[in-house]
Write an enzyme that holds these catalytic residues in place. Sequence first.
Site: not given
Ligand code: NAD
Ligand code: TYD
Length: 350
Positions: A83, A161, A132-134, A187, A62, A159, A157, A213, A197
């Site tokens: 996504l 988003k 994201t909620d972040e 998720n 992208i 910032a 991250y 941790i 985590l």
């Molecule tokens: P992920 O890292 O598992 O997947 C990201 C996908 O995007 C991968 O398949 C990667 O190959 C593709 N990608 C990365 N850079 C790209 C580029 N330049 N061009 C095309 N494709 C590219 O992420 P996820 O956890 O599935 O998250 C998906 C979306 O949901 C993200 O936008 C993330 O910010 C958002 N989100 C994630 C969570 C979570 O808990 N994982 C929560 C809320 C929102």
């Molecule tokens: P993570 O799964 O990276 O999600 P996010 O930071 O986006 O919420 O982390 C979830 C929580 O777990 C976060 O408070 C950081 C913590 N964490 C650890 O304590 N140890 C680890 O090795 C990782 C990856 C996360």
Amino acid sequence: MGNKILITGGAGFIGSHLVRQFVNKYTDYKIFNLDKLTYAGNLENLKDVESKSNYQFIKGDINDAEFINDLFLKYQFDGVIHLAAESHVDRSILEPLAFIHTNIIGTVNLLNAAKNIWKDHYEGKRFYHISTDEVYGSLGEEGLFLESTSYDPQSPYSASKASSDHFVRAYGNTYGLPIIISNCSNNYGPNQFPEKLIPLIISNILQNKALPIYGDGKYTRDWLWVKDHAMAIDTIYHNGANGETYNIGGFNEWKNINIVLLICDILDEKLGNPSGTSSQLITYIKDRPGHDRRYAIDASKLKSELGWVPSITFEEGIRQTIEWYLDNQQWLSNITSGEYLQYYKQQYQI
Ligand code: NAD
Ligand code: TYD
């Protein structure tokens, strides 16, 4: 609504669940999955849908504006569910620029392509940005994030988003693009890359490795079953109102250490180990810089306006997740070789 839908990042964790759901449920749609296949993208996640006639995979970046414009011209998408992103906070601390490129510039490339191709004819079109909620920053002991909560991102991250959310809203305001945004909590579920985590803890227990941790382990997240997120996206894509934002959450707050202890107990039971075996691997390590203390979502707008609620409890979802990782250890070992080993060494030094 038109039925040619581009899903970006469909080979990743959430994207692959969403692609599967759309391909199986909407057989009269054509689903295009655009993914660069970074370390986080894995076509193995989609083996069961790859031969379906209403599905097409496109490998691409992208960040490449010309390629994205040509793609929109060629396929004339009616809808975009975006996504694709760099998604891991710890990596954003190590390498922020990659997040600026993909999460901000990549999103603007998609917005431009949609704007150019739809040319003010917005009937039946939709640009849905997954966020994201972040972006809301960190909560204290009390309170919940509402759609009206001010943005206060704390990590590179979040910032990036937050910036992409602002651009999506700006294209809605300025050009009238039919945009919609959702901000979801953490998720969990099958196919999540083991840098996050929950899969990291499961994977490390299976390898008898230390369970890292950060800080005091009392950081709090609101966890949502990934298939419930996919269901919420489906609901919002079809029934949400243009220009609106919807918060998505699990009504399910956990302190990190309590989740880790729960996973340890379930795995001890499943592996036939005496209770307390896995928890001996717990290792407190240096905190993540700028670590957000607590996230918690108020998802009542989505519930009252569009009728979405999570379908399963955390206790049920975490069991299903652990069982999936136990049954798919080859998937795990395929992706935890190569680049991931280097990242792990740099991040944890253990
Ligand atoms: P992920 O890292 O598992 O997947 C990201 C996908 O995007 C991968 O398949 C990667 O190959 C593709 N990608 C990365 N850079 C790209 C580029 N330049 N061009 C095309 N494709 C590219 O992420 P996820 O956890 O599935 O998250 C998906 C979306 O949901 C993200 O936008 C993330 O910010 C958002 N989100 C994630 C969570 C979570 O808990 N994982 C929560 C809320 C929102
Ligand atoms: P993570 O799964 O990276 O999600 P996010 O930071 O986006 O919420 O982390 C979830 C929580 O777990 C976060 O408070 C950081 C913590 N964490 C650890 O304590 N140890 C680890 O090795 C990782 C990856 C996360």
